[in-house]
Design an enzyme around this catalytic site. Structure first.
Site, PDB file in Angstrom:
ATOM      1  CB  ILE A  55     -18.551 -59.152 -68.555  1.00  0.00           C
ATOM      2  CG1 ILE A  55     -18.648 -58.775 -66.997  1.00  0.00           C
ATOM      3  CG2 ILE A  55     -20.018 -59.231 -68.999  1.00  0.00           C
ATOM      4  CD1 ILE A  55     -19.289 -57.563 -66.528  1.00  0.00           C
ATOM      5  N   GLY A  58      -9.210 -61.705 -65.788  1.00  0.00           N
ATOM      6  CA  GLY A  58      -7.811 -61.371 -65.879  1.00  0.00           C
ATOM      7  C   GLY A  58      -6.933 -62.262 -65.085  1.00  0.00           C
ATOM      8  CG  PHE A  60      -4.378 -60.473 -60.284  1.00  0.00           C
ATOM      9  CD1 PHE A  60      -3.366 -60.960 -59.254  1.00  0.00           C
ATOM     10  CD2 PHE A  60      -3.442 -59.799 -61.225  1.00  0.00           C
ATOM     11  CE1 PHE A  60      -2.234 -61.046 -59.393  1.00  0.00           C
ATOM     12  CE2 PHE A  60      -2.374 -60.002 -61.485  1.00  0.00           C
ATOM     13  CZ  PHE A  60      -1.327 -60.676 -60.553  1.00  0.00           C
ATOM     14  CB  SER A  61     -10.579 -60.547 -60.674  1.00  0.00           C
ATOM     15  OG  SER A  61     -10.883 -59.893 -61.624  1.00  0.00           O
ATOM     16  CB  VAL A  63     -15.841 -59.082 -63.826  1.00  0.00           C
ATOM     17  CG1 VAL A  63     -17.035 -58.151 -63.617  1.00  0.00           C
ATOM     18  CG2 VAL A  63     -14.549 -58.622 -62.935  1.00  0.00           C
ATOM     19  CE  LYS A  81     -11.550 -57.461 -59.602  1.00  0.00           C
ATOM     20  NZ  LYS A  81     -10.859 -55.929 -59.675  1.00  0.00           N
ATOM     21  CG  ASP A 168      -3.724 -51.490 -63.498  1.00  0.00           C
ATOM     22  OD1 ASP A 168      -2.886 -51.371 -64.392  1.00  0.00           O
ATOM     23  OD2 ASP A 168      -4.190 -52.859 -63.385  1.00  0.00           O
TER      24      ASP A 168
HETATM   25  P1  ADP Z   1      -9.147 -57.158 -62.887  1.00  0.00           P
HETATM   26  O1  ADP Z   1      -8.472 -56.799 -61.478  1.00  0.00           O
HETATM   27  O2  ADP Z   1      -8.984 -58.583 -63.097  1.00  0.00           O
HETATM   28  O3  ADP Z   1      -8.332 -56.477 -63.856  1.00  0.00           O
HETATM   29  P2  ADP Z   1     -11.338 -55.240 -62.754  1.00  0.00           P
HETATM   30  O4  ADP Z   1     -11.706 -54.889 -61.717  1.00  0.00           O
HETATM   31  O5  ADP Z   1     -10.415 -54.572 -63.906  1.00  0.00           O
HETATM   32  O6  ADP Z   1     -10.480 -56.811 -62.868  1.00  0.00           O
HETATM   33  O7  ADP Z   1     -12.517 -55.888 -63.915  1.00  0.00           O
HETATM   34  C1  ADP Z   1     -12.178 -56.694 -65.110  1.00  0.00           C
HETATM   35  C2  ADP Z   1     -13.119 -56.287 -66.320  1.00  0.00           C
HETATM   36  O8  ADP Z   1     -14.480 -56.556 -65.872  1.00  0.00           O
HETATM   37  C3  ADP Z   1     -13.207 -54.497 -66.449  1.00  0.00           C
HETATM   38  O9  ADP Z   1     -12.161 -54.278 -67.522  1.00  0.00           O
HETATM   39  C4  ADP Z   1     -14.646 -54.200 -66.848  1.00  0.00           C
HETATM   40  O10 ADP Z   1     -14.588 -54.733 -68.328  1.00  0.00           O
HETATM   41  C5  ADP Z   1     -15.486 -55.455 -66.245  1.00  0.00           C
HETATM   42  N1  ADP Z   1     -16.147 -54.942 -65.172  1.00  0.00           N
HETATM   43  C6  ADP Z   1     -15.505 -54.570 -63.827  1.00  0.00           C
HETATM   44  N2  ADP Z   1     -16.427 -54.119 -62.956  1.00  0.00           N
HETATM   45  C7  ADP Z   1     -17.402 -53.653 -63.745  1.00  0.00           C
HETATM   46  C8  ADP Z   1     -18.540 -53.096 -63.417  1.00  0.00           C
HETATM   47  N3  ADP Z   1     -19.020 -52.537 -62.276  1.00  0.00           N
HETATM   48  N4  ADP Z   1     -19.648 -52.939 -64.455  1.00  0.00           N
HETATM   49  C9  ADP Z   1     -19.475 -53.592 -65.763  1.00  0.00           C
HETATM   50  N5  ADP Z   1     -18.346 -54.276 -65.883  1.00  0.00           N
HETATM   51  C10 ADP Z   1     -17.279 -54.271 -65.096  1.00  0.00           C
HETATM   52 MG    MG Z   2      -8.654 -54.351 -64.537  1.00  0.00          MG
END
Ligand code: ADP
Ligand code: MG
Ligand code: ZN
Length: 506
Positions: A55, A58, A60-61, A63, A81, A168
């Site tokens: 879903i 990025g 760095f990760s 998800v 994640k 961020d």
């Molecule tokens: P990154 O460090 O790669 O930006 P994020 O923690 O922002 O990672 O997560 C990337 C995306 O994954 C978020 O923008 C969101 O769309 C989805 N996401 C992250 N955590 C959740 C969650 N707990 N529930 C649903 N979607 C999530």
């Molecule tokens: Mg993010």
């Protein structure tokens, strides 16, 4: 150069909407492979979860959406994640600690479990289904926007109380479920601690970060001149060109300080040198001694960071961040929240589409005024040179113009600049993106601008959703969030008490 920074800034949103269309189809081969690889990298996941989809993706990760079989037979949705294996262990531990200490209430995402095998770390969170900001931006009612901002400030008040600077804040890190009216601030991958932070690991992470930053500083300073040239010749030719210089006295003092700092740091590194060498000389499958514990061992700590230090998104960065002011506080998150609010009020996202800091600064000037920006920068010891003067704009006039609405409510206060013959009401990049460029991606963007405009017109005809009665309080709050001076910028606690939110319960 030809890439549209606008596209770069929300690849996930683009992906999200793309995903919606194939929701009923089977997963793409690429995603299937990634899920398979994740099961292989962290096998214990398979005992607990069924991974259903990717879903988020990025730098760095990644998800994933997964389900866990509960004893009751009920399936619970979770977000997994998977952090890129090259992240520094301290960084990972700090991200996790932010979630565990500050998360789980007041719209801050919590954590359920964390899995690790070797370099692979997977953070398990409750899943919050959420909208794509771009998809809903122009259909939100004014009341929904008010609630959205209120809930964002609630989350920020909480993390700031713990001495966490998120760094961020932007829509893709603030999940919003419109139907359930649920919100969650996510992604502490960039977070830093205030000097009195309650997050233990951010104390170390902060000094690590400063170490990184000061090392970069000396390198970056030497290329600053070059970057200025780029800015003034390409991006800003017909507008203001900005040039950022440090006052010479300050340069002397700080570079001397840097030298001293570096010496201290280098002696530290020397004393760690033996361990570092030993670690890097060992085969990569060397087992460390913190596996399955909550500590980070010296083997893991000595792993070299393989990626450049992460940076936030230029369009959301506060002026003191853009000018690399060394003392950055929780106020930088409030600026970013202001940019989100600006998008919501104007119906434009991303509002600033800058790919680098100086362009972002020039864009801020087109809205807040060049003289005002220069003046504010002086208060935090930065000197900005700007070849052209641009006036500050009236925020209401700007937002209404961009949204295509016209408020019937009082608009007496200072609408002075908007009546100038050159009509500077469009921010710098808006002109550039919507009028002059004609490359592939730009055309797409142009279309989306047109759609936004059509959407706005439609709104006007059918349902104004409260947009014709935007109170002055809204723009007063926006003005206090986009305060160029971090020392006087409104705090999250204060924002929640702002008249804009009267009769909302805390
Ligand atoms: P990154 O460090 O790669 O930006 P994020 O923690 O922002 O990672 O997560 C990337 C995306 O994954 C978020 O923008 C969101 O769309 C989805 N996401 C992250 N955590 C959740 C969650 N707990 N529930 C649903 N979607 C999530
Ligand atoms: Mg993010
Ligand atoms: Zn270890």
């Amino acid at each position: 150069m030809l890439k549209s920074p606008c596209e770069e800034q929300h690849p996930r949103e683009a992906e999200d909407s793309h995903r919606k269309h194939e929701q009923n189809n089977k997963l793409s081969e690429g995603i299937k492979k990634d899920i398979q690889k994740l099961y292989e990298a962290v096998p214990q996941l398979a005992n607990v979860f069924k991974i259903k989809d990717k879903i988020g993706e990025g730098t760095f990760s990644s998800v994933y959406l997964a389900t866990a079989q509960l004893q009751t037979g009920y399936e619970e949705k979770m977000a997994l994640k998977h952090l890129i294996p090259t992240s520094h262990p301290l960084r990972i531990a700090a991200e996790l600690q932010c979630l565990t200490v500050a998360g789980g209430q007041d719209n801050v995402m919590g954590v359920k479990y964390c899995f690790r095998k070797n370099d692979h770390v997977v953070i398990v969170m409750p899943y919050l289904e959420h909208e794509s900001f771009l998809d809903i931006l122009n259909s939100l009612s004014f009341e929904e926007v008010r609630e959205y901002m209120f809930n964002l400030f609630k989350a920020l008040r909480r993390i700031h109380h713990f001495g966490i600077v998120h760094r961020d804040v932007k829509p893709s890190n603030f999940l919003y479920n419109r139907r359930l009216k649920e919100y969650a601030l996510v992604d502490f991958g960039l977070a830093q601690g205030t000097p009195d932070t309650k997050i233990e690991l951010l104390k170390t992470a902060q000094s690590e970060g400063q170490k990184e930053e000061s090392a970069h500083h000396s390198v970056q300073r030497s290329v600053f001149g070059e970057r200025n040239f780029n800015v003034s010749t390409s991006t800003c030719q017909e507008n203001s060109s900005t040039k950022l210089i440090k006052q010479s006295k300050i340069i002397d003092i700080s570079s001397r300080k840097l030298l001293i700092k570096k010496k201290i740091i280098s002696t530290k590194t020397v004393s760690n040198g033996a361990a570092r060498k030993a670690a890097s000389g060992c085969p990569s499958n060397l087992t460390c001694d913190c596996y399955a514990t909550d500590r980070v061992c010296s083997v893991c700590l000595s792993r070299r960071q393989q990626v450049a230090p992460r940076a936030g998104t230029p369009g959301f960065r506060a002026p003191e961040v853009l000018t690399k002011c060394p003392t950055q506080t929780t106020a930088i998150d409030m600026w970013s929240a202001g940019i989100v609010f600006l998008s919501l009020l104007s119906g434009r996202y991303p509002f600033y589409k800058a790919s680098d800091d100086l362009t972002a600064l020039a864009q801020i000037m087109t809205v807040r005024g060049s003289r005002e920006t220069i003046q504010a920068a002086k208060t935090f010891g930065k000197s900005i040179l700007c070849t052209q003067e641009v006036p500050a704009q009236n925020l209401r006039t700007l937002c209404e113009k961009l949204r295509g609405t016209n408020s019937s409510s009082t608009r007496s206060k200072g609408a002075t600049h908007s009546d100038s013959p050159h009509d500077p009401a469009l921010p710098l990049d808006m002109d550039k993106h919507c009028a002059t460029k004609s490359l592939g991606k730009e055309v797409q963007h142009l279309q989306s601008c047109q759609e936004a405009l059509d959407g706005a017109l439609e709104n006007k005809a059918i349902d104004r959703k409260g947009w014709d009665h935007v109170p002055d309080d809204a723009y007063d709050l926006l003005d206090k969030l986009l305060d160029l001076n971090p020392a006087t910028r409104i705090t999250a606690k204060e924002a929640l008490l702002h008249p804009f939110f009267k009769n909302m319960r805390l």
